[in-house]
Design an enzyme around this catalytic site. Sequence first.
Site, PDB file in Angstrom:
ATOM      1  N   ARG A  39       0.831  -1.209   0.000  1.00  0.00           N
ATOM      2  CA  ARG A  39       0.000   0.000   0.000  1.00  0.00           C
ATOM      3  C   ARG A  39       0.865   1.259   0.000  1.00  0.00           C
ATOM      4  O   ARG A  39       0.487   2.284  -0.534  1.00  0.00           O
ATOM      5  CB  ARG A  39      -0.947  -0.030   1.199  1.00  0.00           C
ATOM      6  CG  ARG A  39      -1.912  -1.210   1.146  1.00  0.00           C
ATOM      7  CD  ARG A  39      -2.479  -1.550   2.485  1.00  0.00           C
ATOM      8  NE  ARG A  39      -1.433  -1.709   3.489  1.00  0.00           N
ATOM      9  CZ  ARG A  39      -1.646  -1.894   4.771  1.00  0.00           C
ATOM     10  NH1 ARG A  39      -2.888  -1.940   5.215  1.00  0.00           N
ATOM     11  NH2 ARG A  39      -0.653  -2.035   5.617  1.00  0.00           N
ATOM     12  N   LYS A  92       8.178 -15.806   8.406  1.00  0.00           N
ATOM     13  CA  LYS A  92       7.849 -16.401   9.693  1.00  0.00           C
ATOM     14  C   LYS A  92       7.166 -15.370  10.591  1.00  0.00           C
ATOM     15  O   LYS A  92       7.458 -14.184  10.432  1.00  0.00           O
ATOM     16  CB  LYS A  92       9.086 -16.977  10.395  1.00  0.00           C
ATOM     17  CG  LYS A  92      10.284 -16.053  10.511  1.00  0.00           C
ATOM     18  CD  LYS A  92      10.368 -14.868  11.392  1.00  0.00           C
ATOM     19  CE  LYS A  92       9.844 -14.814  12.763  1.00  0.00           C
ATOM     20  NZ  LYS A  92      10.257 -13.516  13.433  1.00  0.00           N
ATOM     21  N   ASP A 170       8.143 -13.116  18.716  1.00  0.00           N
ATOM     22  CA  ASP A 170       8.509 -12.825  17.315  1.00  0.00           C
ATOM     23  C   ASP A 170       9.987 -13.179  17.081  1.00  0.00           C
ATOM     24  O   ASP A 170      10.288 -13.943  16.155  1.00  0.00           O
ATOM     25  CB  ASP A 170       8.198 -11.367  16.941  1.00  0.00           C
ATOM     26  CG  ASP A 170       8.652 -11.058  15.525  1.00  0.00           C
ATOM     27  OD1 ASP A 170       7.958 -11.460  14.582  1.00  0.00           O
ATOM     28  OD2 ASP A 170       9.738 -10.468  15.363  1.00  0.00           O
TER      29      ASP A 170
END
Length: 310
Positions: A39, A92, A170
Site C-alpha cells: 500500500r 515467519k 517474534d
Amino acid sequence: MATAPNKIAIVGVGKIAHDQHVPSIAGNPDFELAATVSRHGSVQGVEAFTDLNTMLAKRPDIGAVALCMPPQARFAYAVEALAARRHVLLEKPPGATLSEVHELERLAAQHDCTLFATWHSRFAVAVPAAKAWLADKKIARLAITWKEDVRRWHPGQEWIWEPGGLGVFDPGINALSILTAIYPRPLHLASADLSFPENRGTPIAVSLRFVDPEGAEVTAEFDWRQEGPQTWNIEADTDAGHMKLSSGGASLAIDGRKVEQAPDREYAGIYRRFAELIRTGRSDVDLSPMVHVADAFTLGRRIAAEPFEF
Ligand code: NAP
C-alpha cells in the site's frame, strides 16, 4: 540449457523485504523480482501494485509471491495467491493461527502449488553442524537465551504488540525454529511464564521449560528489555562436552573452540530452497516452532510487567 528465472512478486514491502528479500532475490539467478504489492512501499525500478488481486490479474507471468507482511494479515493474501495458482513463500511465523496454515497446506495441494513456510534462522550457517554434533550425544541440559532490545530491532512497530503479533515470541520463535531443527527428538512444553506489559496485548518476556522424554533439562529465556550487548545463544551440556551456538546460529563452539563461523546468509538459503521446492513440485511446512508458542499461550502463567512505550 539454462531455464528462465521464476518471476516473483514481494507482497508487503517493509523492513524485512528491503533488508533481506530484495537483495536475496537479486543475488539468485533462479528468481527475478518482477513486481511489488504494497500500500505504501515499493522497490525502485520494479512495477508496483497496491492491491494483490490486480497484480494477479495483470501479471499472469508472475508465478510466485513472497508474503512479507506481519502475520495477522498473511492468510488472506496467501488464499488469494494460491487460488490464482501461484507458489507462495511465507515469512515467519507462517500465520496467526495453526489451523489457518493447515488450510493453506490443503489449498496448496489442491491447486498444485508450492507452499514454503520459512524459518530463516534454520538457514544460519552453524545450525546443520550443531544438529550433527548433538545427534549422538547424551544431553544433560540445554538452555536458550534470546535477549534483545525491542526498541532497536522493532522501532515503532505496533503490530508486534497486537494479538497475533507474538510479542517477544517474534524473535523467540526463531530460537524455537533452531531448537526443533537440532534437538534429536521431539520436546513438549512443561511450563511457561509470560510477562505482559500492562498496556500491551503480547508478552515482553517469556520463560519456558520443556519435557524431554530422556530427561534433559531444557529451558528458554526470551527478553525484549535487553540494552547493551544482545544475546542469541543456545548452549548444551552433554556427555561429550559443552556446545555453544551463538549469534542466532551463525557461530558454533565446542568446549570453547570455534567450529564454524560465517556472516549471515540465511535468506540466500531460503531462496535456494524455494527454487528447489518449485522445481521439484513440493511444499515445506513445518509448524513445530509455532506449536510450542501456541502451547505457551495455552499453558502459560500471565505476569504483569511495567507498561511499555517506544
Ligand atoms: P513491517 O516493516 O512492519 O511490515 C512489512 C509491510 O507489511 C509494511 O511495510 C506494510 O506495507 C505491510 N503491512 C503492514 N501491516 C499490514 C496489514 N495489516 N495488512 C497488509 N499489509 C500490511 O514488518 P517487518 O519487520 O518487515 O516484518 C514482517 C514479517 O517479517 C514479520 O512476520 C516478521 O516476523 C518477519 N521478519 C522480520 C524481521 C525483521 O528484522 N524486521 C526479520 C525476520 C523476519 P504497506 O503498508 O506498504 O502495505
